[in-house]
Design a protein around this motif. Structure first.
Motif, PDB file in Angstrom:
ATOM      1  N   LEU A 283      34.067  48.928  48.067  1.00 15.64           N
ATOM      2  CA  LEU A 283      33.115  48.795  49.169  1.00 15.64           C
ATOM      3  C   LEU A 283      32.338  47.487  49.077  1.00 15.64           C
ATOM      4  O   LEU A 283      32.078  46.838  50.098  1.00 15.64           O
ATOM      5  N   LYS A 284      31.973  47.084  47.858  1.00 15.30           N
ATOM      6  CA  LYS A 284      31.266  45.808  47.682  1.00 15.30           C
ATOM      7  C   LYS A 284      32.164  44.650  48.112  1.00 15.30           C
ATOM      8  O   LYS A 284      31.704  43.723  48.793  1.00 15.30           O
ATOM      9  N   ASP A 285      33.433  44.700  47.714  1.00 15.63           N
ATOM     10  CA  ASP A 285      34.371  43.635  48.099  1.00 15.63           C
ATOM     11  C   ASP A 285      34.527  43.585  49.613  1.00 15.63           C
ATOM     12  O   ASP A 285      34.533  42.504  50.214  1.00 15.63           O
ATOM     13  N   TRP A 286      34.654  44.753  50.244  1.00 13.54           N
ATOM     14  CA  TRP A 286      34.794  44.817  51.702  1.00 13.54           C
ATOM     15  C   TRP A 286      33.555  44.234  52.374  1.00 13.54           C
ATOM     16  O   TRP A 286      33.657  43.462  53.325  1.00 13.54           O
ATOM     17  N   LYS A 287      32.377  44.595  51.867  1.00 12.20           N
ATOM     18  CA  LYS A 287      31.130  44.094  52.462  1.00 12.20           C
ATOM     19  C   LYS A 287      31.045  42.576  52.332  1.00 12.20           C
ATOM     20  O   LYS A 287      30.626  41.896  53.277  1.00 12.20           O
ATOM     21  N   GLU A 288      31.450  42.045  51.197  1.00 10.77           N
ATOM     22  CA  GLU A 288      31.415  40.596  51.028  1.00 10.77           C
ATOM     23  C   GLU A 288      32.356  39.914  52.022  1.00 10.77           C
ATOM     24  O   GLU A 288      32.019  38.878  52.599  1.00 10.77           O
ATOM     25  N   LYS A 289      33.522  40.503  52.238  1.00  7.31           N
ATOM     26  CA  LYS A 289      34.472  39.924  53.195  1.00  7.31           C
ATOM     27  C   LYS A 289      33.912  39.989  54.611  1.00  7.31           C
ATOM     28  O   LYS A 289      34.051  39.039  55.384  1.00  7.31           O
ATOM     29  N   ILE A 290      33.284  41.105  54.957  1.00  9.49           N
ATOM     30  CA  ILE A 290      32.688  41.245  56.289  1.00  9.49           C
ATOM     31  C   ILE A 290      31.529  40.267  56.442  1.00  9.49           C
ATOM     32  O   ILE A 290      31.366  39.645  57.495  1.00  9.49           O
ATOM     33  N   ASP A 291      30.726  40.105  55.402  1.00  9.54           N
ATOM     34  CA  ASP A 291      29.595  39.173  55.468  1.00  9.54           C
ATOM     35  C   ASP A 291      30.073  37.734  55.637  1.00  9.54           C
ATOM     36  O   ASP A 291      29.368  36.906  56.217  1.00  9.54           O
ATOM     37  N   ASP A 292      31.268  37.428  55.127  1.00 11.21           N
ATOM     38  CA  ASP A 292      31.827  36.094  55.337  1.00 11.21           C
ATOM     39  C   ASP A 292      32.157  35.869  56.807  1.00 11.21           C
ATOM     40  O   ASP A 292      32.044  34.763  57.318  1.00 11.21           O
ATOM     41  N   VAL A 293      32.560  36.925  57.500  1.00 13.30           N
ATOM     42  CA  VAL A 293      32.923  36.820  58.917  1.00 13.30           C
ATOM     43  C   VAL A 293      31.676  36.833  59.794  1.00 13.30           C
ATOM     44  O   VAL A 293      31.510  35.985  60.670  1.00 13.30           O
ATOM     45  N   ALA A 294      30.832  37.813  59.583  1.00 11.52           N
ATOM     46  CA  ALA A 294      29.622  37.945  60.403  1.00 11.52           C
ATOM     47  C   ALA A 294      28.573  38.721  59.617  1.00 11.52           C
ATOM     48  O   ALA A 294      28.900  39.643  58.877  1.00 11.52           O
TER      49      ALA A 294
END
Length: 106
Positions: free
Chosen positions: A52-63
């Motif tokens: 979940l942390k990895d997913w959140k970091e990827k999403i934060d990179d997008v928006a």
């Protein structure tokens, strides 16, 4: 005779202590197995949290979350606009059809 009697008592005492120790060791084995199971569950949860942390970091990179909220609001506004536009278009088409029908009768 007292020597045999004392030896018998001593051997019974030793056997009793060995049985007590054996029961204690078996209880510790059971508890250790429970701890191992709980540790396995915790590791699985930790892996899910890391995913979940990895997913959140990827999403934060997008928006950012604020940008996502604004985008969702804009999408909702566009849906509302589309509904209004289709309704107005249908109303205008109905009025045009009524005007054409009226003009053909008169």
């Amino acid at each position: 005779m007292s020597e045999e009697s004392s030896w018998g008592q001593y051997s019974r005492l030793v056997l009793q202590q060995l049985e007590t120790l054996s029961n204690g060791i078996e209880g510790l084995r059971t508890e250790l197995q429970d701890v191992k199971n709980q540790l396995t569950e915790l590791k699985a949860k930790e892996d899910r949290v890391q995913d979940l942390k990895d997913w959140k970091e990827k999403i934060d990179d997008v928006a950012s979350p604020t940008q996502l909220q604004v985008a969702l609001q804009e999408i909702e506004d566009l849906k509302t606009f589309k509904t209004k536009a289709v309704t107005i278009f249908a109303g205008v088409q109905f009025l045009m059809a009524a005007v054409l029908a009226y003009s053909k009768f008169f």
